[in-house]
Enzyme design. Structure first.
Site: not given
Length: 387
Positions: A109, A197
């Site tokens: 992530y 993101e």
């Protein structure tokens, strides 16, 4: 302003960040044609909505035939997709992304966001990508690594190298990670982004780092500097009332309750909603008419509130400073004449020309409930909404 995955990935690719081969589609026929153009034995069909949790909601499907692509497109396009982030009403699916599958060895992530507490651009990363990052942050915050960017120097490559080696990446992958983070930082600066993101950032079986999913949020307050944002805006992902409000210079956000709110000033609007909640009610909207609302603007505000069929009562809370109470009263009367106000309306006016405003309302013949102070107004609005 939120961007779709296919838009965010295109922008990432322009910064040299590797993404899977994929083509957006806006109809079933296009979805089939895009799958044929990509080729291969399998495809990932992804619903494009401004919400997370698509996979768990059936909005991301791996199919192994053209017929499977067609079936998935028919089931997704033109329908609402309900995820954990959309609420019960879901979000309308007007576009799909047809993507080639990737061979994934690991999932990471990686996100860039504005840390308002530190007034810095900050990278967040974890070796556990693909999962609900909010849940991870709440249950195991130590698993999240934070890299703060000094605005005087900008993002420095050693920060990426440090993170890469900590995550067990080899030298080639650390170099890729450095390029990815540099590209994200450039993109954030270029677009005034609040968040960029990548989740998951996949490490493929052949050692590449690939952005499998992407989310990008641009700062609404900076959109005037980005005329290209008009092409990125998707009206299907917003409440129609919010789009109308923007056209009239009103700040409106639809909520789930049944008490319509019309307030001047964002802070007072927040306090009004809090007071409604405190006394057992649920606000139907946030609506700030601004500091100098004229009668026509107030009329449009009433039209927005009345267009929500869930609204059972309306609370008008005006603290007259720049906005004169008599002008707001004229707006209420004008709105009643144009659209008809058939619901109970609680009015609290305070400040400049309060008495003149209240006199106009009394003489208008409208059936209004006057309130003395914010607490009294909230209590009466909750009682009116409950019948």
């Amino acid at each position: 302003m939120n961007l779709h995955e296919y838009q965010a990935k295109r922008l990432l690719a322009e910064e040299g960040i590797s993404v899977p081969r994929a083509i957006p589609a806006f109809s079933v026929r296009e979805a089939v044609n895009q799958a044929r153009e990509l080729g291969g034995p399998a495809w990932v069909v992804k619903a494009q909505v401004h919400a997370g949790g698509r996979g768990k909601a059936g909005g991301v499907r791996v199919v192994h035939s053209i017929a499977g692509v067609e079936k998935a497109a028919q089931e997704l396009l033109g329908k609402p997709l309900v995820t954990a982030q959309t609420g019960a009403q879901g979000q309308h699916v007007a576009a799909l992304l047809i993507e080639e599958p990737s061979s994934i060895a690991r999932e990471l992530y990686l996100a860039l966001m504005v840390d308002r507490g530190q007034a810095r651009i900050t990278f967040l990363a974890t070796r556990e990508g693909g999962m609900d990052i909010e849940e991870l942050a709440a249950t195991r915050p130590e698993a999240l690594k934070k890299l703060v960017v000094n605005p005087s120097t900008g993002f420095l490559p050693f920060q990426a190298r440090q993170l890469g080696f900590e995550f067990g990446l080899d030298t080639s992958q650390v170099q890729q990670l450095t390029r990815i983070m540099q590209g994200m930082y450039r993109l954030a600066q270029k677009l005034d982004a609040l968040m960029v993101e990548i989740n998951p950032l996949a490490v493929t079986s052949d050692g590449r780092l690939l952005a499998l999913d992407a989310k990008l949020v641009m700062d609404d307050n900076a959109l005037y500097r980005h005329p290209e944002s008009d092409e990125l805006f998707d009206s299907t992902q917003q409440d129609g009332r919010e789009i109308t409000a923007r056209q009239f210079g009103l700040n409106y956000i639809s909520l789930e309750g049944n008490i319509g709110c019309m307030v001047n000033g964002a802070g007072l609007a927040m306090a009004t909603m809090d007071m409604i909640k405190l006394h057992g009610g649920e606000p139907a909207n946030f609506l700030d008419v601004g500091g100098g609302a004229a009668a026509d603007k107030v009329t449009q505000a009433f039209k927005l509130i009345l267009s929500d069929t869930r609204v059972k009562a309306i609370l008008v809370n005006i603290f007259g400073g720049i906005t004169r109470c008599d002008l707001l009263a004229e707006g209420i009367i004008q709105a009643a004449a144009e659209v008809g106000i058939h619901l109970p309306v609680v009015v609290r006016l305070e400040g400049t020309r309060k008495e003149e405003g209240m006199a106009l309302l009394r003489e208008s013949g409208l059936s209004l409930i006057s309130a003395d102070g914010l607490t009294d107004a909230a209590v009466k609005a909750v009682a009116a909404a409950q019948g």
